[in-house]
Design an enzyme around this catalytic site. Structure first.
Site, PDB file in Angstrom:
ATOM      1  N   HIS A 138      -8.285  -3.767   9.817  1.00 59.83           N
ATOM      2  CA  HIS A 138      -7.130  -4.608   9.674  1.00 59.83           C
ATOM      3  C   HIS A 138      -6.203  -4.019  10.949  1.00 59.83           C
ATOM      4  O   HIS A 138      -6.300  -3.056  11.388  1.00 59.83           O
ATOM      5  CB  HIS A 138      -6.082  -3.911   8.292  1.00 59.83           C
ATOM      6  N   GLU A 198      -6.137   4.313   5.803  1.00 57.73           N
ATOM      7  CA  GLU A 198      -5.914   4.767   4.674  1.00 57.73           C
ATOM      8  C   GLU A 198      -6.474   3.544   3.893  1.00 57.73           C
ATOM      9  O   GLU A 198      -7.027   4.035   2.663  1.00 57.73           O
ATOM     10  CB  GLU A 198      -4.274   4.556   4.285  1.00 57.73           C
ATOM     11  N   VAL A 199      -6.628   2.416   4.149  1.00 56.66           N
ATOM     12  CA  VAL A 199      -7.424   1.245   3.746  1.00 56.66           C
ATOM     13  C   VAL A 199      -8.715   0.826   4.341  1.00 56.66           C
ATOM     14  O   VAL A 199      -8.619   0.549   5.495  1.00 56.66           O
ATOM     15  CB  VAL A 199      -6.474   0.041   3.406  1.00 56.66           C
ATOM     16  N   HIS A 208      -2.485  -4.000  12.378  1.00 58.30           N
ATOM     17  CA  HIS A 208      -0.979  -4.073  11.973  1.00 58.30           C
ATOM     18  C   HIS A 208      -0.151  -4.951  13.324  1.00 58.30           C
ATOM     19  O   HIS A 208      -0.468  -4.399  14.268  1.00 58.30           O
ATOM     20  CB  HIS A 208      -0.266  -2.773  12.153  1.00 58.30           C
ATOM     21  N   ASP A 215       2.459  -6.823   5.168  1.00 56.93           N
ATOM     22  CA  ASP A 215       2.200  -5.136   4.582  1.00 56.93           C
ATOM     23  C   ASP A 215       3.390  -5.142   3.476  1.00 56.93           C
ATOM     24  O   ASP A 215       4.632  -5.435   3.897  1.00 56.93           O
ATOM     25  CB  ASP A 215       2.519  -4.470   5.626  1.00 56.93           C
ATOM     26  N   ILE A 216       2.983  -4.541   2.234  1.00 56.51           N
ATOM     27  CA  ILE A 216       3.980  -4.388   1.374  1.00 56.51           C
ATOM     28  C   ILE A 216       4.811  -3.277   1.528  1.00 56.51           C
ATOM     29  O   ILE A 216       5.980  -2.915   0.772  1.00 56.51           O
ATOM     30  CB  ILE A 216       3.415  -4.167  -0.015  1.00 56.51           C
TER      31      ILE A 216
HETATM   32  P1  5GP Z   1      -3.580   2.139   7.372  1.00 53.30           P
HETATM   33  O1  5GP Z   1      -5.010   2.004   6.620  1.00 53.30           O
HETATM   34  O2  5GP Z   1      -3.695   1.163   8.578  1.00 53.30           O
HETATM   35  O3  5GP Z   1      -3.318   3.486   7.586  1.00 53.30           O
HETATM   36  O4  5GP Z   1      -2.551   1.472   6.439  1.00 53.30           O
HETATM   37  C1  5GP Z   1      -2.582   0.462   5.492  1.00 53.30           C
HETATM   38  C2  5GP Z   1      -1.688  -0.294   5.271  1.00 53.30           C
HETATM   39  O5  5GP Z   1      -1.883  -1.169   4.056  1.00 53.30           O
HETATM   40  C3  5GP Z   1      -0.212   0.423   5.075  1.00 53.30           C
HETATM   41  O6  5GP Z   1       0.542  -0.201   6.161  1.00 53.30           O
HETATM   42  C4  5GP Z   1       0.310   0.075   3.703  1.00 53.30           C
HETATM   43  O7  5GP Z   1       1.570  -0.447   3.623  1.00 53.30           O
HETATM   44  C5  5GP Z   1      -0.686  -1.279   3.567  1.00 53.30           C
HETATM   45  N1  5GP Z   1      -0.954  -1.671   2.129  1.00 53.30           N
HETATM   46  C6  5GP Z   1      -1.571  -0.655   1.289  1.00 53.30           C
HETATM   47  N2  5GP Z   1      -1.812  -1.228   0.059  1.00 53.30           N
HETATM   48  C7  5GP Z   1      -1.450  -2.575   0.135  1.00 53.30           C
HETATM   49  C8  5GP Z   1      -1.500  -3.848  -0.876  1.00 53.30           C
HETATM   50  O8  5GP Z   1      -1.664  -3.694  -2.008  1.00 53.30           O
HETATM   51  N3  5GP Z   1      -1.019  -4.655  -0.449  1.00 53.30           N
HETATM   52  C9  5GP Z   1      -0.327  -5.167   0.884  1.00 53.30           C
HETATM   53  N4  5GP Z   1       0.075  -6.308   1.256  1.00 53.30           N
HETATM   54  N5  5GP Z   1      -0.447  -3.962   1.683  1.00 53.30           N
HETATM   55  C10 5GP Z   1      -0.986  -2.609   1.483  1.00 53.30           C
END
Ligand code: 5GP
Length: 138
Positions: free
Chosen positions: A102, A97-98, A104, A33-34
């Site tokens: 996925h 958010e994405v 974590h 995760d970045i």
């Molecule tokens: P969620 O959708 O579970 O809330 O969070 C999405 C996760 O993806 C976040 O922890 C964020 O830091 C990570 N993330 C967002 N964009 C990127 C990216 O371009 N590359 C990587 N490796 N992680 C990402």
């Protein structure tokens, strides 16, 4: 809600944008995760299309959890961790958010809280942590 082929993790899967990969098999990919909330924070995703847990197939869910377990063991070894936190969010209301399924996987140490979300890690440190996990997996 439908799957968007141009979400950021679909682009990572197609290597259209870079990522620090630590593990992959036929069905799943694991990468750093970045914006890690703990050192060694890894995301595990299915290679096939799935928006989140709500539309994923039983096979995708099972394959992801097998990889999650592998990664958790490797993180514990690599970071001398005391435990693991697994997080998974579904739809915006659920904190997602994405929009590609996925998980974590976060190595945890006794008494150390997760960092707040949203801070980008230095690429060289992500690389160093990824290498520790890759070595623990090998
Ligand atoms: P969620 O959708 O579970 O809330 O969070 C999405 C996760 O993806 C976040 O922890 C964020 O830091 C990570 N993330 C967002 N964009 C990127 C990216 O371009 N590359 C990587 N490796 N992680 C990402």
């Amino acid at each position: 809600m439908s799957y968007d082929n141009d979400n950021i993790f679909a682009k990572i899967l197609r290597s259209e944008i870079p990522s620090e990969r630590v593990y992959e098999d036929d069905a799943t990919l694991a990468f750093m995760d970045i914006m890690p909330r703990a050192d060694g924070h890894v995301l595990v995703i299915p290679k096939g299309a799935a928006r989140n847990m709500l539309d994923a197939t039983p096979e995708q869910l099972a394959a992801c959890l097998v990889t999650v377990q592998k990664i958790a063991h490797a993180q514990i070894k690599a970071f001398n961790a005391d435990g693991t936190t697994l997080q998974q969010f579904n739809e915006a209301a659920g904190g997602q958010e994405v929009f590609h399924l996925h998980y974590h996987v976060l190595p945890r140490h006794e008494g150390i809280r997760l960092r707040p979300p949203g801070t980008m890690e230095k690429p060289e440190l992500l690389k160093e942590h990824a290498e520790k996990i890759r070595q623990a997996l090998s």
